[in-house]
Design an enzyme around this catalytic site. Sequence first.
Site, short mmCIF file in Angstrom:
data_model
loop_
_atom_site.label_atom_id
_atom_site.label_comp_id
_atom_site.label_asym_id
_atom_site.label_seq_id
_atom_site.Cartn_x
_atom_site.Cartn_y
_atom_site.Cartn_z
CG ASP A 73 -104.13 -1.58 83.11
OD1 ASP A 73 -104.77 -2.47 82.53
OD2 ASP A 73 -103.88 -0.47 82.58
CB THR A 153 -105.11 -1.11 78.51
OG1 THR A 153 -105.34 -2.01 79.59
CG2 THR A 153 -104.27 0.07 79.00
#
Length: 346
Positions: A73, A153
């Site tokens: 990320d 995610t």
Amino acid sequence: MAATYPEPSSARLPVDRSVTNPANILPVSSLLETEIGLIRDAVRRAARLCVTSAAASQFWYEKREREPVTAADFGAQAVLLRALIAVVPDDAVLAEECSADLVRAGADVVAGVTTAVAAAVEGAVTKEQVLGWIDHRGGGGNRVWAIDPIDGTKGLLRGDQYAIAVGLIEDGQPVFGALGCPRLELSGMHGVLVWGGPRLGTFVESLGGGKVRPLVVSGVADPGRARILGSVEVAHGDPELLQRVVERVGIGGGWVRIDSQAKYAAVAAGMADLYLRPRNRDDWRERVWDHAAGAAIVAGAGGRITDLDGLPLDFTAGDRLEHNRGVLVSNGPLHDRVLRALAEIG
């Protein structure tokens, strides 16, 4: 086999006008055309980082609102914002991650992210540069970039769908979006880059490069043939309400739950006809970066996006859709029918 990611042959906007309708593609400024080329390149690089870096599986933890964050990320956000700084450093930015969370993970993780970013951009970088790129928020004005470096995610971690999402908002309206979807199969390609906007049209190409193809939403108007999408995470919606809508409208084409803004790409491509995202609690408001890119892409493909009350999404209230209740995305013909059903259900 994992996709490969060669460099694009040009930073210019590669619209093949022989395979699309020129009437739907309006001229864009040279600045926006340059931005589109750079963002497509940056999304490819961020996708390469997510696909090839072992960082995503080496480290993750739960941050605010119990959402996971991985090293990928942070790395993907650094790659994306590095590209924006190069061409529009003063544009405002809304982005999900901040460097403080990365630093809190420890020096080894910071070093790993720095190495992954260097590989993605194919050049030497320092940890100070990476941390600075992650925290870049630009200036003010009427142009805002909404960045979700990995939307979904949890999908990435479980081996399902996720998307690298970049949206441009001008005067409160999404005008351009790009979604890198490494695990999405679309138009015969596995691993795709979908991009476009309401004044551009919407297009798909392989993350590995190649021909750019136009996308349009489906023309399905019969609810019995319609396919509807919902979120995998129960916390991101209300499965019971979704089921009631399916029954009341008579949606007969199936209900599929997938992660991330890949759902917007599926509607834009005509793979699905509806995407319903109810609020799961009264105090919840959607994040701007979870919808800006996808909304521009679906609009460019001829679809429609509102909240569950039929109101346009309001992207002017900071990093959340403060004035909207949920999100409804459709191919157009089915939209009002679903809104009526939602009103009847209450």
